[in-house]
Write a protein that holds these residues in place. Structure first.
Motif, PDB file in Angstrom:
ATOM      1  N   UNK A   1      -2.147  -3.862   9.477  1.00 36.67           N
ATOM      2  CA  UNK A   1      -3.367  -3.081   9.219  1.00 36.67           C
ATOM      3  C   UNK A   1      -3.914  -3.473   7.855  1.00 36.67           C
ATOM      4  N   UNK A   2      -5.142  -3.989   7.856  1.00 42.31           N
ATOM      5  CA  UNK A   2      -5.674  -4.621   6.650  1.00 42.31           C
ATOM      6  C   UNK A   2      -6.088  -3.628   5.571  1.00 42.31           C
ATOM      7  N   UNK A   3      -5.939  -2.321   5.829  1.00 45.74           N
ATOM      8  CA  UNK A   3      -6.315  -1.368   4.781  1.00 45.74           C
ATOM      9  C   UNK A   3      -5.114  -0.580   4.236  1.00 45.74           C
ATOM     10  N   UNK A   4      -3.923  -1.131   4.378  1.00 46.66           N
ATOM     11  CA  UNK A   4      -2.733  -0.466   3.830  1.00 46.66           C
ATOM     12  C   UNK A   4      -2.045  -1.376   2.814  1.00 46.66           C
ATOM     13  N   UNK A   5      -1.655  -0.782   1.677  1.00 42.23           N
ATOM     14  CA  UNK A   5      -0.968  -1.520   0.620  1.00 42.23           C
ATOM     15  C   UNK A   5       0.326  -0.791   0.266  1.00 42.23           C
ATOM     16  N   UNK A   6       1.471  -1.453   0.399  1.00 42.35           N
ATOM     17  CA  UNK A   6       2.741  -0.796   0.063  1.00 42.35           C
ATOM     18  C   UNK A   6       3.063  -0.892  -1.429  1.00 42.35           C
ATOM     19  N   UNK A   7       3.596   0.187  -1.978  1.00 39.22           N
ATOM     20  CA  UNK A   7       4.049   0.177  -3.377  1.00 39.22           C
ATOM     21  C   UNK A   7       5.453   0.765  -3.408  1.00 39.22           C
ATOM     22  N   UNK A   8       6.428  -0.064  -3.724  1.00 40.67           N
ATOM     23  CA  UNK A   8       7.827   0.367  -3.719  1.00 40.67           C
ATOM     24  C   UNK A   8       8.178   0.836  -5.119  1.00 40.67           C
ATOM     25  N   UNK A   9       8.020   2.131  -5.361  1.00 38.94           N
ATOM     26  CA  UNK A   9       8.298   2.640  -6.701  1.00 38.94           C
ATOM     27  C   UNK A   9       8.397   4.153  -6.658  1.00 38.94           C
TER      28      UNK A   9
END
Ligand SMILES: C[S@@+](CC[C@H](N)C(=O)[O-])C[C@H]1O[C@@H](n2cnc3c(N)ncnc32)[C@H](O)[C@@H]1O
Lengths: 344, 212
Positions: free
Chosen positions: B104-112
């Motif tokens: 899905x081109x509108x999701x950004x993961x941030x592992x923090x």
């Protein structure tokens, strides 16, 4: 005075009136860019050496606005952020997920080796004992092996004489056990190294072996990091815990944590309290290890005071009410109250 | 963006054919929708109960405690011209969210950890909307820190509060009251709505806030 910005596009030094005075571009390959992001601190040092008067090391500016200063549109910024973030997250997760599972397997392999060498040694001493019954294992199995290889038997031994062929086969068998001991040593050294990486705080507090056992019992560092001290205190005592719940015997005071030298060497009456204090510290250590990985030497602060308190508490105990301070880590769940004095 | 289908709600599937967490896919007039399960998603529960949720298709969203992306997947359906940054510190669930983000081109993961917003300042810009579902005792402070750093003026925040995560012993009503006071005392927000999530979740409250 200038400000810094770390962004998925690159690193910036921004001066007054939004003037970009330095720009270190990141690769447009997401994997490469993810790696380059890790060099941000070094870049900051370089900028300081260059003489910039930097307000704060922490990137404070909105990265999207900064990227706009060099003509990166909002949609280009977002698309780029997504690619780079996916690469960063993948790399970080990969690092996180794998290593603690290695700890679990290594400590399991060590246990297997210990069981195996014990079994093989039992056979060996019985076997070689036919020839040299006076040689005793004492506690040191490796020493037994060494003396055996040296082969000097006391002259008045009561053991039977063996032919060359008989001795040869026993010696070969002993050699394979020695090889297993060497394997064990290598695993211990390796466990020490990976524990220092995977769980540095647990490593410092509990040592590699016990720390690894706690991680293994919990089912991984993440699981351990979610446990309260009271649970960590009884890890490894699951059988006793079940017995307590089903049969109403007293609950266990401590599990594998009991192997900790600071606890196992303490007088018996003090161990429960010390185990509780250590378990509380380990609960914090595991959380720090899982979430940040920074070393926190302060985790052992106050331990010496606690030991003193416990010692003094013991001597004063008779003055205090019976139950206080003696409570198990959780409420007693007795099924049958009548059982209380039943077991004697 | 959201349609009602009898007692259900659903979002138009951004990736036709894809079900994210076992939800039903249904077709209306040739368009595929994903049914939004109110028992699996606190945002879904508040929507079914009729709370406002002023999300626009072009919004930038910061989602704290995104987990594997059950709720975020529906927001992704809605954000046809926007972007969602999903933060979570648990590697196993975030791994699933990364896989979802790749589709899905509108999701950004941030592992923090959401406790350290400065850690992800490098990528997260000013946003229009914060969603928070972290179930942590200090979640009011987490929200305030993140809103100070990232939320635009007049931007909205949706917060799910689980009474038991904050204080197991206290009465839910008291925990919620205390939580609202803490949020107000920060001076950052105006409380627009609050709603209890029964019957979908026990002892949960959702708040809709607007940044001053
Ligand atoms: C109740 S779940 C969220 C479910 C999700 N919002 C949904 O509806 O699909 C809570 C999540 O918050 C995460 N979490 C808790 N504290 C956090 C923190 N300080 N930083 C980042 N994530 C956190 C947990 O790992 C967990 O995945």
């Amino acid at each position: 005075m200038v400000q810094l910005a770390k962004t998925p596009v690159g690193f910036f030094v921004v001066a007054m009136r939004n003037q970009v005075v330095e720009f270190e571009e990141l690769s447009n390959q997401p994997d490469k860019a993810a790696e380059q992001l890790l060099t941000y601190e070094e870049w900051v040092t370089r900028m300081k050496q260059k003489g910039y008067d930097i307000e704060t090391d922490e990137p404070a500016l909105d990265p999207m606005k900064v990227a706009e200063l060099i003509g990166v549109s909002e949609s280009a910024y977002l698309a780029r952020s997504r690619e780079v973030s996916i690469a960063v997250a993948k790399a970080a997760i990969k690092k996180h997920l794998k290593r603690d599972l290695l700890v679990v397997q290594t400590v399991g392999a060590l246990d297997d080796l210990t069981k195996t060498t014990n079994m093989l040694m039992n056979r060996l001493t019985e076997w070689y004992g036919l020839h040299y019954p006076e040689l005793k294992v004492e506690e040191d199995q490796e020493k037994y092996l060494k003396m055996m290889v040296q082969g000097r038997k006391v002259s008045d031994s009561m053991g039977m004489d063996l032919a060359e062929e008989d001795l040869h086969i026993i010696m070969d068998y002993a050699d394979s056990i020695r090889e297993l001991f060497r394997r064990k040593e290598a695993l211990e050294a390796y466990l020490d190294r990976i524990m220092a990486q995977v769980a540095p705080n647990v490593h410092v507090l509990a040592g590699a072996n016990l720390g690894a056992r706690l991680i293994a019992r919990a089912g991984g560092l993440e699981a351990l990091s979610r446990m309260p001290g009271s649970t960590i205190q009884v890890l490894g005592a699951e059988k006793a815990l079940f017995k307590h719940i089903l049969k109403g015997v007293p609950p266990p005071k401590h599990g594998v944590i009991f192997q900790h030298p600071l606890i196992s060497r303490a007088p018996r009456e003090q161990r429960g309290k010390l185990a509780r204090s250590m378990a509380t510290r380990l609960a914090i250590a595991a959380k720090v290890d899982f979430y940040s990985g920074d070393l926190r030497p302060s985790l052992m602060d106050g331990w010496a005071e606690r030991v003193k308190e416990v010692e003094q508490g013991e001597t004063k105990k008779s003055e205090r009410s019976e139950n206080k301070g003696k409570q198990p880590p959780f409420k007693s769940v007795r099924v049958k109250r009548g059982d209380k004095h039943g077991k004697k | 963006m959201i349609i009602r289908l009898g007692r259900n709600i659903a979002t138009q599937n951004l990736v036709p054919g894809q079900a994210v967490y076992g939800e039903d896919l249904i077709k209306r007039k040739g368009v595929e929708y994903r049914v939004w399960e109110p028992r699996r998603s606190k945002v879904g529960a508040t929507l079914v109960k009729g709370m406002k949720f002023p999300l626009r298709e072009n919004h930038l969203v910061l989602y704290l405690g995104v987990a594997s992306g059950t709720t975020a997947s529906h927001l992704s359906d809605m954000l046809t011209k926007g972007m969602l940054f999903g933060v979570d510190f648990a590697p196993r669930v975030l791994r699933d969210f990364v896989l979802l983000a790749e589709t899905r081109s509108n999701l950004i993961p941030v592992f923090d950890t959401a406790n350290k917003p400065e850690h992800y300042r490098w990528v997260v810009p000013q946003v229009d909307f914060i969603v928070q579902d972290v179930a942590q005792p200090n979640q009011a402070q987490i929200l305030i820190k993140n809103a100070r750093m990232f939320l635009k003026k007049n931007g909205h925040a949706f917060v799910a509060v689980k009474s038991r995560s904050i204080d197991v012993t206290a009465k839910p009503g008291d925990v919620f009251k205390q939580f609202k006071q803490e949020v107000k005392a920060s001076g950052e927000f105006e409380i627009l709505e609050d709603i209890r999530l029964e019957p979908f979740e026990r002892d949960h409250m959702a708040l809709l806030l607007r940044k001053k």
